[in-house]
Design an enzyme around this catalytic site. Structure first.
Site, PDB file in Angstrom:
ATOM      1  N   GLU A  54       0.851  -1.145  -0.038  1.00  0.00           N
ATOM      2  CA  GLU A  54      -0.139  -0.371  -0.024  1.00  0.00           C
ATOM      3  C   GLU A  54       0.923   1.647   0.071  1.00  0.00           C
ATOM      4  O   GLU A  54       0.115   2.100  -0.921  1.00  0.00           O
ATOM      5  CB  GLU A  54      -0.906  -0.015   1.067  1.00  0.00           C
ATOM      6  CG  GLU A  54      -1.978  -1.017   1.325  1.00  0.00           C
ATOM      7  CD  GLU A  54      -1.698  -2.157   1.618  1.00  0.00           C
ATOM      8  OE1 GLU A  54      -0.388  -2.710   2.053  1.00  0.00           O
ATOM      9  OE2 GLU A  54      -2.691  -2.836   2.235  1.00  0.00           O
ATOM     10  N   HIS A 123     -10.885  -5.035   9.995  1.00  0.00           N
ATOM     11  CA  HIS A 123     -10.993  -5.015   9.477  1.00  0.00           C
ATOM     12  C   HIS A 123     -12.727  -3.874   8.479  1.00  0.00           C
ATOM     13  O   HIS A 123     -13.081  -4.250   7.587  1.00  0.00           O
ATOM     14  CB  HIS A 123     -11.494  -6.653   7.979  1.00  0.00           C
ATOM     15  CG  HIS A 123     -10.346  -7.097   8.081  1.00  0.00           C
ATOM     16  ND1 HIS A 123      -9.464  -7.646   8.573  1.00  0.00           N
ATOM     17  CD2 HIS A 123      -9.820  -7.435   6.447  1.00  0.00           C
ATOM     18  CE1 HIS A 123      -8.169  -8.168   8.309  1.00  0.00           C
ATOM     19  NE2 HIS A 123      -8.657  -8.232   7.041  1.00  0.00           N
TER      20      HIS A 123
END
Lengths: 337, 341
Positions: A54, A123
């Site tokens: 990322e 998450h």
């Protein structure tokens, strides 16, 4: 007008923008499969799969945007932005100011957010408060298909960085992908009114920074966004039966906050209840209170937010996230005090 | 030194049986959310952790249950955790991606790559406290491109940390072929940081065991980290219910969902582009076929290989013992759950 799912609406807007402007490209983890329809149409140069890195590919998105592209970078789940935080906090958000306004970053960061399907606290976060805390970045959170399409178009057209968050209970493919919606043995509390809807073709732009009064009311103002809007609308129905007429406002953009609509609604009803799936501390709900205070609006104030790490167990999770029981309880308390 | 093959096989059989019981619970809807199983990784986990001692650290990724089973974490409490019960290992707060056992110095994370720095921290503490402990850090080939992981390789070498980095290389970063997004070779990469790197067949427990012996011996001797690249198969897709695996399980239904928008995209204007777009459709088809098909086409089941290393009679006995142990743990968990319902 076409009937579309929330996810179809976003991708329709992205597809439109890509067809109109060659500089619009999209990349991120798994986009070849997640955006396979765009991949088939536009090919691997414009729909790129990235390694699980990322910090590298979001940072590259900043550079590509500075050099003339209009990248839509996907951070699969917004929780993972932590890995790439420098790209937003110290790079994308600073360029315009540092360059004396001479250089801008037309970057869209697209990520899924939110809970309600039992994936646990790494998450299922929202993080829009955290992301909105830095100057130089806009953060949008649509709650229905036309807004999703319209805000995606706006985000791509914006000359400055925009974080576009899609809630997983609204974007059905995420539930299928992550939550095992293929199982008949599990169910999710998906607001029906939001997961599908009529969308103009081509989609109509929704301006960043514009909230919308979804249901007018007189006794209190419930301000929310994303799935929270639908929980608030459900709560509104329950409150009506109990003698309270709540106004529900869909903020749609976290920053820049629509101060005009927020203050108008607060002045009208005299009571504000913020329903925010993000964390309670140092975020959107506190910001709303500060804005009202600064505007000299005298009103009652309460908030229903996420107050802890999001637990894995569904029954604990349901209580941790804003639900209609908590919203109606807070509304009554607010109106009685 | 030679491994005790029966012991290794037994660990692998326990892990497989445990993972299969989780799969059943998930399919019954008793476990919410995502479920990443370690089916296919048994030889790696058993082969490496056969060298673990009490006090060693365990830094795990989203396939965290097999190492915890191997290290003797209470099975009933793990199942209860998956069921979201307050009697679970983490009181129902963690779930399968966030399992923690302080007693075993074992922690897992759903953030890809984060097990590397965590393992380095466990190793730092072991080194500092001079108790002879080492740390094991497990991750996949998808994680091998994360900055934090590569930074940790350097840190661990610079600080001579007693950590064993174990890369379970199943060829996939979720639905992306790792080879399509990875430059160079992972073993050469690790060596370039200045640590030994071993490339082994991760479906052959004896190969993993031998490489791990060297790595652990080096770490315990205070000579620093090592890297093990163990190739394996992902037999259940990225997670249970993986849509690409379902293409094989419910071909008509899944194809009906996937195909129409692809055809629309193929025929979008300008039509002249349709020819090149056929190549893109072909690529999508190949990914689905290789990813989804792995479950059905693989011949590299680590359990059958390990079973071949021991007498048939022993294998049957160990299978039965493992099955029984898992069955009892499952029954105890469900019974508690029932009682508290």
């Amino acid at each position: 007008m076409h009937e579309m799912t929330f996810a179809e609406a976003i991708d329709a807007a992205l597809e439109r923008a890509m067809a109109d402007d060659e500089r619009v490209i999209t990349f991120g983890e798994d986009v070849t499969m997640l955006r396979r329809n765009l991949y088939v149409r536009f090919g691997p140069r414009r729909v790129r799969q990235a390694p699980i890195s990322e910090s590298a590919f979001l940072g590259a998105g900043v550079g590509a945007a500075m050099a003339g592209l209009r990248p839509v970078v996907e951070i699969m789940l917004v929780d993972f932005i932590a890995v790439a935080f420098d790209a937003l906090l110290n790079e994308a958000s600073k360029v315009k100011a540092f360059s004396g306004g001479k250089w801008n970053v037309p970057l869209v960061v697209r990520a899924a957010c939110g809970g309600g399907y039992g994936d646990g606290g790494q998450h299922e976060q929202c993080l829009w408060g955290l992301l909105s805390g830095m100057p130089g970045i806009a953060v949008v959170v649509p709650s229905n298909p036309p807004d999703a399409a319209g805000l995606m178009l706006s985000a791509i057209q914006s000359d400055d960085p925009v974080v576009f968050l899609e809630h997983k209970l609204l974007s059905d493919y995420w539930l299928d992908y992550l939550g095992g919606a293929s199982r008949k043995s599990v169910s999710f509390d998906v607001p029906d009114s939001a997961a599908r809807g009529k969308v103009d073709v081509p989609p109509v732009v929704v301006q960043i920074g514009e909230a919308r009064v979804v249901s007018p009311g007189t006794d209190l103002s419930i301000l929310s966004l994303g799935v929270g809007v639908h929980r608030s609308l459900e709560a509104r129905e329950m409150l009506l039966k109990e003698g309270l007429n709540a106004e529900v406002v869909d903020l749609r953009t976290v920053t820049p906050l629509d101060i005009k609509i927020v203050t108008e609604s607060a002045k009208k009803t005299g009571r504000v209840l913020v329903v925010d799936e993000d964390y309670i501390g140092f975020g959107l709900s506190g910001e709303v209170a500060a804005v009202l205070g600064e505007a000299g609006v005298k009103c009652g104030f309460a908030r229903v937010c996420t107050e802890s790490v999001i637990p894995f167990a569904r029954h604990l999770e349901d209580e941790a996230l804003p639900n209609t029981r908590r919203i109606t309880g807070a509304a009554h308390h607010l109106c009685e005090s | 030194m030679k491994p005790d093959f029966e012991k290794l096989y037994f660990q692998m059989a326990r892990i497989r049986a445990f993972e299969e019981s989780l799969a059943r619970l998930w399919r019954q809807g008793l476990i919410p959310g995502e479920m990443h199983l370690g089916i296919g990784e048994e030889a790696i986990v058993a082969g490496v952790l056969d060298h673990a001692r009490n006090g060693d650290g365990l830094a795990l990724d989203h396939r965290s249950t097999p190492p915890l089973v191997a290290r003797g974490v209470d099975l009933t409490s793990m199942i209860l955790e998956m069921l979201g019960d307050e009697g679970g290992l983490c009181g129902g707060w963690g779930g399968h991606m966030h399992l923690f056992s302080r007693d075993h110095l074992a922690a897992s994370s759903g953030i890809v790559g984060s097990s590397a720095p965590l393992g380095a921290g466990f190793a730092l503490a072991a080194d500092y406290l001079k108790e002879g402990g080492v740390a094991f850090s497990f991750f996949g080939d998808g994680a091998a491109n994360q900055g934090m992981l590569l930074e940790t390789f350097n840190l661990a070498v610079a600080w001579k940390l007693p950590v064993v980095f174990v890369c379970k290389d199943n060829n996939w970063a979720i639905t992306t072929r790792s080879s399509a997004v990875t430059g160079g070779s992972l073993t050469r990469r690790a060596r370039s940081f200045g640590m030994p790197a071993y490339r082994v067949n991760g479906t052959q427990v004896e190969s993993v065991w031998s490489a791990a012996l060297k790595a652990v011996t080096r770490a315990r001797a205070g000579k620093g980290p090592s890297f093990i690249l163990a190739r394996c198969c992902r037999m259940e897709g990225h997670f249970l219910g993986d849509p690409l695996v379902r293409v094989f399980e419910e071909p008509v239904k899944q194809t009906m969902e996937i195909a129409p928008p692809l055809i629309r995209a193929l025929l979008a204007k300008p039509l002249a582009a349709a020819a090149s777009r056929c190549g893109h459709v072909g690529y999508i088809g190949r990914v689905i076929a290789t990813l989804g098909g792995e479950k059905y086409l693989t011949r590299r089941d680590p359990i059958s290989h390990a079973g071949g290393l021991i007498p048939e009679q022993a294998r049957d006995r160990l299978d039965r013992e493992a099955e029984l142990e898992i069955r009892d743990a499952l029954a105890a968990a469900l019974e508690r759950k029932e009682r508290h319902a």
